[in-house]
Motif scaffolding. Sequence first.
Motif, PDB file in Angstrom:
ATOM      1  N   GLY B 442       0.797  -1.214   0.000  1.00 67.74           N
ATOM      2  CA  GLY B 442       0.000   0.000   0.000  1.00 67.74           C
ATOM      3  C   GLY B 442       0.836   1.275   0.000  1.00 67.74           C
ATOM      4  N   LEU B 443       2.076   1.173  -0.488  1.00 60.59           N
ATOM      5  CA  LEU B 443       2.937   2.364  -0.530  1.00 60.59           C
ATOM      6  C   LEU B 443       2.614   3.182  -1.780  1.00 60.59           C
ATOM      7  CD1 LEU B 443       6.290   0.685   0.538  1.00 60.59           C
ATOM      8  CD2 LEU B 443       4.766   2.090   1.933  1.00 60.59           C
ATOM      9  N   THR B 444       2.512   4.478  -1.626  1.00 64.17           N
ATOM     10  CA  THR B 444       2.059   5.302  -2.742  1.00 64.17           C
ATOM     11  C   THR B 444       3.181   6.097  -3.415  1.00 64.17           C
ATOM     12  OG1 THR B 444       1.501   7.004  -1.149  1.00 64.17           O
ATOM     13  CG2 THR B 444      -0.281   5.549  -1.862  1.00 64.17           C
ATOM     14  N   GLY B 445       4.368   6.096  -2.826  1.00 65.32           N
ATOM     15  CA  GLY B 445       5.489   6.812  -3.450  1.00 65.32           C
ATOM     16  C   GLY B 445       5.789   6.265  -4.837  1.00 65.32           C
ATOM     17  N   ARG B 446       6.498   7.078  -5.605  1.00 66.80           N
ATOM     18  CA  ARG B 446       6.802   6.674  -6.977  1.00 66.80           C
ATOM     19  C   ARG B 446       8.009   5.734  -7.033  1.00 66.80           C
ATOM     20  NH1 ARG B 446       7.698  12.703  -8.931  1.00 66.80           N
ATOM     21  NH2 ARG B 446       9.108  12.445  -7.156  1.00 66.80           N
ATOM     22  N   ILE B 463       9.793  -4.186 -19.293  1.00 65.82           N
ATOM     23  CA  ILE B 463       8.985  -2.962 -19.244  1.00 65.82           C
ATOM     24  C   ILE B 463       7.576  -3.252 -19.747  1.00 65.82           C
ATOM     25  CG2 ILE B 463       8.774  -0.618 -20.199  1.00 65.82           C
ATOM     26  CD1 ILE B 463      11.830  -0.429 -20.098  1.00 65.82           C
ATOM     27  N   SER B 464       7.478  -4.196 -20.671  1.00 64.01           N
ATOM     28  CA  SER B 464       6.164  -4.611 -21.168  1.00 64.01           C
ATOM     29  C   SER B 464       5.255  -5.071 -20.027  1.00 64.01           C
ATOM     30  CB  SER B 464       6.357  -5.754 -22.182  1.00 64.01           C
ATOM     31  OG  SER B 464       5.188  -6.504 -22.341  1.00 64.01           O
ATOM     32  N   THR B 465       5.816  -5.855 -19.118  1.00 61.30           N
ATOM     33  CA  THR B 465       5.019  -6.360 -18.000  1.00 61.30           C
ATOM     34  C   THR B 465       4.520  -5.206 -17.138  1.00 61.30           C
ATOM     35  OG1 THR B 465       6.515  -8.253 -18.044  1.00 61.30           O
ATOM     36  CG2 THR B 465       5.005  -8.116 -16.181  1.00 61.30           C
ATOM     37  N   MET B 466       5.379  -4.218 -16.932  1.00 65.08           N
ATOM     38  CA  MET B 466       4.959  -3.048 -16.145  1.00 65.08           C
ATOM     39  C   MET B 466       3.777  -2.352 -16.819  1.00 65.08           C
ATOM     40  SD  MET B 466       8.688  -1.384 -15.303  1.00 65.08           S
ATOM     41  CE  MET B 466      10.093  -2.414 -14.915  1.00 65.08           C
ATOM     42  N   ILE B 467       3.891  -2.164 -18.140  1.00 62.23           N
ATOM     43  CA  ILE B 467       2.817  -1.488 -18.878  1.00 62.23           C
ATOM     44  C   ILE B 467       1.511  -2.255 -18.718  1.00 62.23           C
ATOM     45  CG2 ILE B 467       1.962  -0.870 -21.185  1.00 62.23           C
ATOM     46  CD1 ILE B 467       4.933  -0.510 -22.030  1.00 62.23           C
ATOM     47  N   HIS B 468       1.580  -3.562 -18.939  1.00 58.82           N
ATOM     48  CA  HIS B 468       0.340  -4.328 -18.994  1.00 58.82           C
ATOM     49  C   HIS B 468      -0.273  -4.574 -17.622  1.00 58.82           C
ATOM     50  CE1 HIS B 468       0.196  -4.926 -23.311  1.00 58.82           C
ATOM     51  NE2 HIS B 468       1.525  -4.887 -23.248  1.00 58.82           N
ATOM     52  N   LEU B 469       0.528  -4.468 -16.583  1.00 55.29           N
ATOM     53  CA  LEU B 469      -0.042  -4.554 -15.224  1.00 55.29           C
ATOM     54  C   LEU B 469      -0.503  -3.182 -14.731  1.00 55.29           C
ATOM     55  CD1 LEU B 469       2.446  -7.081 -13.569  1.00 55.29           C
ATOM     56  CD2 LEU B 469       0.088  -7.505 -14.270  1.00 55.29           C
ATOM     57  N   GLY B 470      -0.337  -2.170 -15.560  1.00 57.88           N
ATOM     58  CA  GLY B 470      -0.831  -0.835 -15.186  1.00 57.88           C
ATOM     59  C   GLY B 470       0.085  -0.073 -14.240  1.00 57.88           C
ATOM     60  N   PHE B 471       1.327  -0.502 -14.121  1.00 56.60           N
ATOM     61  CA  PHE B 471       2.254   0.234 -13.257  1.00 56.60           C
ATOM     62  C   PHE B 471       2.744   1.500 -13.960  1.00 56.60           C
ATOM     63  CE2 PHE B 471       2.948  -4.075 -11.296  1.00 56.60           C
ATOM     64  CZ  PHE B 471       2.431  -3.739 -10.060  1.00 56.60           C
ATOM     65  N   PRO B 473       5.909   3.514 -13.365  1.00 50.44           N
ATOM     66  CA  PRO B 473       7.220   3.976 -12.887  1.00 50.44           C
ATOM     67  C   PRO B 473       7.752   5.100 -13.776  1.00 50.44           C
ATOM     68  CG  PRO B 473       7.478   2.006 -14.217  1.00 50.44           C
ATOM     69  CD  PRO B 473       5.992   2.238 -14.079  1.00 50.44           C
ATOM     70  N   LEU B 474       8.747   5.803 -13.255  1.00 48.85           N
ATOM     71  CA  LEU B 474       9.496   6.776 -14.054  1.00 48.85           C
ATOM     72  C   LEU B 474      10.838   6.130 -14.389  1.00 48.85           C
ATOM     73  CD1 LEU B 474       8.751   9.797 -11.728  1.00 48.85           C
ATOM     74  CD2 LEU B 474       7.930   9.563 -14.072  1.00 48.85           C
ATOM     75  N   ILE B 475      11.107   5.990 -15.655  1.00 53.65           N
ATOM     76  CA  ILE B 475      12.325   5.293 -16.071  1.00 53.65           C
ATOM     77  C   ILE B 475      13.256   6.274 -16.773  1.00 53.65           C
ATOM     78  CG2 ILE B 475      13.259   3.397 -17.452  1.00 53.65           C
ATOM     79  CD1 ILE B 475      10.529   1.997 -17.151  1.00 53.65           C
ATOM     80  N   PHE B 476      14.395   6.545 -16.167  1.00 49.27           N
ATOM     81  CA  PHE B 476      15.392   7.421 -16.784  1.00 49.27           C
ATOM     82  C   PHE B 476      16.481   6.542 -17.403  1.00 49.27           C
ATOM     83  CE2 PHE B 476      13.296  10.025 -13.624  1.00 49.27           C
ATOM     84  CZ  PHE B 476      13.117  11.244 -14.284  1.00 49.27           C
TER      85      PHE B 476
END
Lengths: 601, 601
Positions: B442-446, B463-471, B473-476
């Motif tokens: 339940g952590l809300t920080g980025r 990164i595909s998995t992140m997209i499809h799970l609706g996450f 993140p900020l990726i630099f």
Amino acid sequence: MGSTQVPLGEYIFRRLYSLGIRHIFGVPGDFNLNLLDHIDSVDGLSWIGTRNELNGAYAADGYARCRGLPGVLVTTYGVGELSAINGIGGAFTEYVPLIHIVGMTPRYAQEARLMIHHCPGEGLSHKLYTTVSEPLSAATAILDDDASFTQKVDYVIESCFKTKLPVYLYIPIDTPDIMVDASRLQISLDISIANPGKEGLEDEIVQKIIASLNAAQKPAFLIDLLTRRFGLAPDVQEILRLTGLPGFVTPLGKSIVDETSENFGGLYVGAITPDTNVKDAVESSDLVIYVGRFPTDSNTAGWSQKLATSGTLIVLHPKYVSLGDKTWEAVSFVPIVKKLLEQLRKGSITKKDTYIKPNKISVPQFSEKLHGPLRQKSFWDCFAPFLRDGDCVIAEVGTSQYATFELQLPGKADYHTQLFYSCIGFSVGLALGALVARKEMGLTGRVVLFVGDGSLQLTVQEISTMIHLGFKPLIFIINNSGYTVERVIHGPSRKYNDIDPWNFQYLLPFFGGTPENSNFHSVGTYEQLLPLLKDKDFASTNRIQVVECLLDRYDSPQLMTTLVDLGAAGKAKVLEKLDKEAGRTRVKLDGTLTESGLSTE
Amino acid sequence: MGSTQVPLGEYIFRRLYSLGIRHIFGVPGDFNLNLLDHIDSVDGLSWIGTRNELNGAYAADGYARCRGLPGVLVTTYGVGELSAINGIGGAFTEYVPLIHIVGMTPRYAQEARLMIHHCPGEGLSHKLYTTVSEPLSAATAILDDDASFTQKVDYVIESCFKTKLPVYLYIPIDTPDIMVDASRLQISLDISIANPGKEGLEDEIVQKIIASLNAAQKPAFLIDLLTRRFGLAPDVQEILRLTGLPGFVTPLGKSIVDETSENFGGLYVGAITPDTNVKDAVESSDLVIYVGRFPTDSNTAGWSQKLATSGTLIVLHPKYVSLGDKTWEAVSFVPIVKKLLEQLRKGSITKKDTYIKPNKISVPQFSEKLHGPLRQKSFWDCFAPFLRDGDCVIAEVGTSQYATFELQLPGKADYHTQLFYSCIGFSVGLALGALVARKEMGLTGRVVLFVGDGSLQLTVQEISTMIHLGFKPLIFIINNSGYTVERVIHGPSRKYNDIDPWNFQYLLPFFGGTPENSNFHSVGTYEQLLPLLKDKDFASTNRIQVVECLLDRYDSPQLMTTLVDLGAAGKAKVLEKLDKEAGRTRVKLDGTLTESGLSTE
């Protein structure tokens, strides 16, 4: 007046070059950088950096499969070598010679067990990772003693050639620049395969084979994977030509016998052999000479081959030879096949009218009857007329491989797949390795890769390497929205068999493709696919081409579904046999087993 | 009246759920499909399919690092488990608890040594792969005997909790549906860490620590990685608060002490500690309590720490405790830290005016002076004002990690990197695992990921998995056209340190990102970067954002280059010591060694 010296690193790469190897695959890391420098010292030898180590191992494996020489992979200590190990596993199980060179911590750090990055942990031996790789290696050497550097290098290379298995060379980072005696490079390595002290036995076996051939009415050859791996494909082709006998192939033997040659008998997959004439021919033969046998579940359709049931079966294998009931252990088939060819050249057998005459192969034509959405049943038939002499077809695990076993190949074609180890994603690295190997060999045919959308997700970035090296393969993505081969096996509608959908139109641009060097197509109907395959510009491979082929998620090739059913039946038989041997009574069969002979994750 | 039963597969997943685990990572394969079915039987437990097994292992590892619970990975026999093993290696070396569940061939096939797909080869034991993984595992169980199914499951889970290391559970495919006694699930597992029979010794050590604290004028805590791994971060923070003592951190201890708290002393990296005040404070302390010591090359700047040289050093470690010259082996620090906290709560020490007062941390501000092309020297300073309370920063191996050690974190921030195992590409999977763990918590920080273009090539598809799970993140992406950390070490202009350039603008669209759920930016100057970081929409993480940051190929953070230089100096010292011990005279130092304490491939 000392003899000439070279740095150890250069010694290694000169040895590899002298054996015909022209490319080294891998990923740089701080424990192998000064080793990599020595590649540049050998004119004609080049480094191919891959996107990650696993793909590098796959590429080295693909190179070895196509080139008939060991693939060479360089990785760094721990993080690199372990990333690659699944590729080593594939090579180990499928008899692919690989030389895995691992840059290691310096010897003084090993001695002091320094807790350097990549190391296993506080107080642990730096050699811990060698115990991880050893079970999958035919020979391992750690170059930790100056006195034995070159002997060890030569030993692992020779082992690789003789066993056709992966070997490991661990090179502490303080050693590549140490000077070693270069005169040893003048001594050729012993890379031949022999049966020392058994030359008489070899002759005896060859005479028995010839006698069997002369006695048989309908002899046939069944050619399998290890024929290719041990470099015997040309010898076997010549044997077929001289004898006029048919050569049938297993799935893993595909393309060892030219499918346009008069001697090509067809594909034999035991109970599920697609062509009944071929099945009848093989199973009615009174003498089957089974060369390079590799009896895996999928390659034999669950061990359902019926060979020489009322005749004689001869098996020629790297570790044994058998003739009827008699088996000679620890005898390699390599000298036997060579001597057999020698004898046949002398005209040792007389052809008979009773010999099996293979079906004539017709020239494949594009069908004009296909319309509407692509279907597995007819999709693959579109490729036989598309293929050209000398093309190399690579099929990913699952749908693509089962479908292409039945694909009629043109002359001088090459075909590769990984049916036993069956690791999804492998075909992309395999294709890179094939492209590199074929370039070395001066082969001009196209490389045509069939890969599923599920498998492609594992290793997609290696397409980048193809683009940047200027290769121009044709890549057909069989997009059926997930792991369809698994849907056939278990849980057809379970979410775990789904994958993230990707927009393949962006694949080539993302990895650096431009309109000049790359092109993308997406086809969902025969009206879209067939004109593309007939298009001369498309077929010319002046660019790397990616074709997304949309197929239904529940549609699968017949051979694959049949094999799954057969696996269940085969299982009951094995259980029965084991229970009988152990004097057990089995209460019930557990329900959902899937050791179906199906080759996929 | 038999007791309740559950299928073995469900038993395993119920156990894991009862311990707090809510997500299972992995890749399906035909030997684990019927095991995966049982995840669905446990309400609240979910499957996360990753793009490949290595990434799955990285994600499970990242989950464990953030969640403080074991990460669970499911793979299939051979091809899956071996693809993941490098991730297991990372967990093994850095004390990350992982439970690796491997679906295996059925027992009858093992007994018959059937040559089923994925198996090691003709006639070989199906258990060969377990010998590959065993060196990297704290406990391995093969569920091949019905009578011990549940005991074995419980045993490996307990081992994982106690050792904080990876464990293996091999599950033949014929076992997940077998019914087992469910009543055992009512018995809690013993997952606590104790020093059985040594409770008196624990008390004695705690008293000695308190006496040392009372005697010292300038005591200090140095907090390191294993504090976090063994769940002691909250205890240590509380100890600092109660005592008013400063807590310094090593690079791998970063974020264990809240950097905005009054007790935060700063980053201590031995000889290359960036802030001289911090270096002086630590090295002048007359009592250093070193908690969770993890003395790797990079974490200690080549073992250049100078701790309590004229005072007392106390080391609290999972395997030993030492106080001055006295060491107690086989004593875990876990009960000791807990008891110490208990005593301090009773007011066992009296604060002194002589205590070190840490520098006040100022609130970071965006600089208005930065103009022109991005430079490593000032680039990273832009992020301290950008970060917010509760953010989680993840830094890839190499440039990103060395630079972010100096990045001032906001309150309640979390920071993760892999400095010891140092496997490039790891951070992408780590970020996925962190996203999943933080959602559970339940952590809300980025989640802010810094990853180099070289490293990203290894694992980009996750990164595909992140997209499809609706996450979101900020990726630099630190794009410096290759492996710059290696250029610093060796071969700055060698081709092997270059990579294929990718067009990052297509990354998100390729992997299924849409304008609604994703956004891309490319920045090469401060004029481009700073407005972006100040933009509220960008900072809100309402979409997954990828920012390509263009930096020069030869530009690197100061801490990284210093460490390379220091590595060379450190090496000479180690050699001298070893030679002295062995009575050797060294003729020359070999030239190009790079065991520099630098953490990269």
